[in-house]
Design an enzyme around this catalytic site. Structure first.
Site, PDB file in Angstrom:
ATOM      1  CG  ASN A  64      37.909  39.017  37.359  1.00 20.74           C
ATOM      2  OD1 ASN A  64      37.622  39.819  36.477  1.00 20.74           O
ATOM      3  ND2 ASN A  64      37.018  38.184  37.864  1.00 20.74           N
ATOM      4  CB  CYS A 104      32.399  37.462  39.079  1.00 19.62           C
ATOM      5  SG  CYS A 104      32.495  36.688  37.464  1.00 19.62           S
ATOM      6  CD  GLU A 122      28.998  40.178  29.224  1.00 27.48           C
ATOM      7  OE1 GLU A 122      29.569  39.762  30.246  1.00 27.48           O
ATOM      8  OE2 GLU A 122      29.496  41.003  28.440  1.00 27.48           O
TER       9      GLU A 122
HETATM   10  P1  NAD Z   1      36.181  47.767  39.281  1.00 24.14           P
HETATM   11  O1  NAD Z   1      34.726  48.067  39.395  1.00 24.14           O
HETATM   12  O2  NAD Z   1      37.101  48.410  40.219  1.00 24.14           O
HETATM   13  O3  NAD Z   1      36.711  48.141  37.821  1.00 24.14           O
HETATM   14  C1  NAD Z   1      36.129  47.589  36.657  1.00 24.14           C
HETATM   15  C2  NAD Z   1      36.434  48.498  35.482  1.00 24.14           C
HETATM   16  O4  NAD Z   1      35.731  49.742  35.659  1.00 24.14           O
HETATM   17  C3  NAD Z   1      37.910  48.864  35.318  1.00 24.14           C
HETATM   18  O5  NAD Z   1      38.244  48.864  33.950  1.00 24.14           O
HETATM   19  C4  NAD Z   1      37.947  50.258  35.888  1.00 24.14           C
HETATM   20  O6  NAD Z   1      38.995  51.034  35.352  1.00 24.14           O
HETATM   21  C5  NAD Z   1      36.607  50.816  35.448  1.00 24.14           C
HETATM   22  N1  NAD Z   1      36.131  51.995  36.195  1.00 24.14           N
HETATM   23  C6  NAD Z   1      36.501  52.399  37.429  1.00 24.14           C
HETATM   24  N2  NAD Z   1      35.865  53.546  37.761  1.00 24.14           N
HETATM   25  C7  NAD Z   1      35.065  53.859  36.707  1.00 24.14           C
HETATM   26  C8  NAD Z   1      34.159  54.923  36.445  1.00 24.14           C
HETATM   27  N3  NAD Z   1      33.948  55.900  37.329  1.00 24.14           N
HETATM   28  N4  NAD Z   1      33.487  54.924  35.271  1.00 24.14           N
HETATM   29  C9  NAD Z   1      33.677  53.939  34.381  1.00 24.14           C
HETATM   30  N5  NAD Z   1      34.543  52.910  34.564  1.00 24.14           N
HETATM   31  C10 NAD Z   1      35.224  52.873  35.722  1.00 24.14           C
HETATM   32  O7  NAD Z   1      36.280  46.174  39.341  1.00 24.14           O
HETATM   33  P2  NAD Z   1      37.587  45.261  39.340  1.00 24.14           P
HETATM   34  O8  NAD Z   1      38.199  45.395  40.687  1.00 24.14           O
HETATM   35  O9  NAD Z   1      38.413  45.526  38.125  1.00 24.14           O
HETATM   36  O10 NAD Z   1      36.964  43.807  39.143  1.00 24.14           O
HETATM   37  C11 NAD Z   1      36.534  43.029  40.221  1.00 24.14           C
HETATM   38  C12 NAD Z   1      35.022  43.020  40.314  1.00 24.14           C
HETATM   39  O11 NAD Z   1      34.465  42.607  39.061  1.00 24.14           O
HETATM   40  C13 NAD Z   1      34.477  42.039  41.315  1.00 24.14           C
HETATM   41  O12 NAD Z   1      33.430  42.613  42.045  1.00 24.14           O
HETATM   42  C14 NAD Z   1      33.940  40.902  40.462  1.00 24.14           C
HETATM   43  O13 NAD Z   1      32.936  40.129  41.069  1.00 24.14           O
HETATM   44  C15 NAD Z   1      33.458  41.637  39.279  1.00 24.14           C
HETATM   45  N6  NAD Z   1      33.367  40.746  38.122  1.00 24.14           N
HETATM   46  C16 NAD Z   1      32.138  40.364  37.669  1.00 24.14           C
HETATM   47  C17 NAD Z   1      32.034  39.492  36.607  1.00 24.14           C
HETATM   48  C18 NAD Z   1      30.700  39.042  36.070  1.00 24.14           C
HETATM   49  O14 NAD Z   1      30.673  38.539  34.961  1.00 24.14           O
HETATM   50  N7  NAD Z   1      29.610  39.241  36.792  1.00 24.14           N
HETATM   51  C19 NAD Z   1      33.181  39.019  36.001  1.00 24.14           C
HETATM   52  C20 NAD Z   1      34.411  39.434  36.494  1.00 24.14           C
HETATM   53  C21 NAD Z   1      34.497  40.302  37.560  1.00 24.14           C
END
Ligand code: NAD
Length: 454
Positions: A131, A263, A432
């Site tokens: 995102n 998020c 962070e």
């Molecule tokens: P996601 O959890 O699907 O993926 C995040 C990352 O994890 C990607 O790079 C993905 O390839 C990797 N990943 C997937 N499976 C994995 C595994 N088994 N082991 C290690 N890594 C793995 O999330 P997304 O759809 O890319 O992002 C959206 C989510 O992120 C939303 O829930 C959002 O709220 C959250 N988010 C949180 C923040 C924050 O700062 N709190 C900021 C941005 C997004």
């Protein structure tokens, strides 16, 4: 290695393909990063500071290029994308001060000299979401490098382009080879290997609570350090004593920015019942006024969703019989467009309880301050939120009572590089940004030097 296609979400055109790193590629990168880290940590603090300032300067010279890549790969509107590239520069600049300020402590004790050292961890793995690809990556890599670590960055599968370019810019800026490596690839391959590889000493994971929970469980096997930035379902609490016009005019931007793929999106608007009808009257033109369209146009305020798969997920929350109060506009034709949508469901509906991560907001009435706080906290998440009131005592009471890491009063501000950011409850673990972030990339070592007899 295999290759993966990248699609422009505003046009559905093929942007190109990117090679996917396999497990052997990760292992090779870790070995090289380990060697580079030892040399990096041995440099004089001023040299490391200078290298990070040079990296910031090269990013500054490529703000427009990075922004254009994010528009094409992620559908971000150009104004936001330029801010994001500039933010990466600022984060690097801010943490370039760290190497010369990570000073440890001298603690008064009997019989000798006691000092603490902030030792780097070694190799850090940063796993980023789609995102905000480059900004969120920088929140991990900049303070980690500044604290003397090497960094491996795994961008999300569908949005790797700005991360790959930042890796090249680091080399161009003169950062030592292998110190900062970008490894595009699958979460289940590259991300998982970061978790299982014993020489990756910390994981910074930003993404869904579902995957973050798995990363944390996997890291536990090696007592591996983790910072987790996860999901959110933040409340925008509007009291009857606030500037209602301003609260309504700004509410769409508190949730629909980046097409709601944020998020920190204030995706639950809670409005005091006495002003609920008036608020909805004011909200309607504000929502209809959000400019949705070509992300390359400087006047556009909201672009498309990031992918067809994500469009399907978001659309599943707005079935034909959904309680839609009103909707904004969105282009038709190619692109993953979804109009800003306002729902008025019951408190228990899944649109109220689940993170939708799209331009869909729910509006709920509340009775009094206690009801507002209970409703705001009625979620497993706790990342962000806003409170609108002109009563100072109420602002203080409510901001202390809402279980959330980042709140703003009479605004929708969340992220500044110089203030801490992170979540309560299932929104994350650790913080962070801000002055203390580099400490989370160090181990505190305490050494007592005995003083001998004269
Ligand atoms: P996601 O959890 O699907 O993926 C995040 C990352 O994890 C990607 O790079 C993905 O390839 C990797 N990943 C997937 N499976 C994995 C595994 N088994 N082991 C290690 N890594 C793995 O999330 P997304 O759809 O890319 O992002 C959206 C989510 O992120 C939303 O829930 C959002 O709220 C959250 N988010 C949180 C923040 C924050 O700062 N709190 C900021 C941005 C997004």
């Amino acid at each position: 290695m295999s290759a993966s296609d990248l699609i422009n979400p505003a046009t559905e055109e093929l942007l190109g393909t990117v090679e996917q790193t396999d497990e052997a590629g990760v292992d090779d990168a870790v070995a090289r990063a380990k060697a580079a880290q030892l040399k990096w940590a041995a440099l004089a603090p001023a040299e490391r500071a200078g290298a990070l300032r040079a990296f910031a300067a090269v990013v500054d010279g490529h703000v427009d290029e990075l922004a254009a890549l994010e528009v094409a790969n992620s559908g971000h509107v150009i104004g936001n994308a330029r801010w994001e590239a500039g933010h990466v520069r600022d984060v690097l600049q801010y943490y370039s001060a760290t190497p010369e300020r990570l000073s440890g402590k001298q603690i008064p004790v009997a019989g000798g000299l006691d000092v603490t050292f902030n030792e780097p961890l070694g190799v850090v793995g940063v796993i980023a979401p789609w995102n905000f690809p480059m900004t969120i990556a920088s929140w991990g890599f900049a303070p980690a490098l500044a604290a003397g670590n090497a960094v491996l960055l795994k961008p999300a599968e569908i949005t790797p382009l700005t991360s790959i370019r930042l890796g090249e810019l680091a080399t161009e800026a003169g950062l030592p080879a292998d110190l900062f490596q970008v490894l595009p690839g699958k979460g289940s391959v590259v991300g998982d290997r970061f978790v299982t590889h014993p020489d990756v000493r910390k994981i910074v994971f930003t993404g869904s609570t579902e995957v973050g929970t798995r990363v944390m469980a996997g890291a536990a096997a090696q007592v591996k350090r983790v910072t987790l930035e996860l999901g959110g379902k933040s409340a925008n609490v509007v009291f009857d004593d606030c500037d209602l016009e301003k609260a309504a005019a700004t509410a769409p931007y508190g949730v629909f920015d980046n097409a709601g793929q944020d998020c920190c999106a204030r995706s639950r608007i809670l409005v005091q019942r006495s002003v609920y009808d008036r608020f909805m009257e004011l909200l309607e033109p504000a929502v209809k006024g959000v400019v949705v369209g070509d992300p390359q146009s400087k006047d556009t305020e909201m672009g498309p969703l990031v992918s067809k798969a994500h469009w399907n997920t978001v659309a599943s929350y707005v079935p034909d019989d959904a309680q839609v109060a009103f909707r904004g506009e969105a282009p038709s034709g190619p692109g993953y467009w979804f109009p800003p949508t306002v729902l008025t469901p019951p408190r228990t509906d899944r649109t109220v309880t689940e993170e939708i991560f799209g331009p869909v907001v729910t509006v709920l009435p509340f009775d009094d301050e206690a009801d507002a706080i209970a409703l705001a906290n009625d979620t497993p998440y706790g990342l962000s939120g806003s409170i609108w009131t002109d009563n100072l005592s109420r602002a203080l009471r409510v901001s202390r009572a809402v279980e959330s890491g980042n709140l703003s009063v009479n605004s929708h501000s969340s992220v500044r590089y110089n203030t801490p950011f992170g979540g309560f409850k299932q929104s994350g673990l650790g913080r962070e940004l801000g002055p203390d972030a580099p400490l989370s990339f160090t181990e505190t070592k305490n050494v007592f030097y005995a003083i001998g007899e004269a």
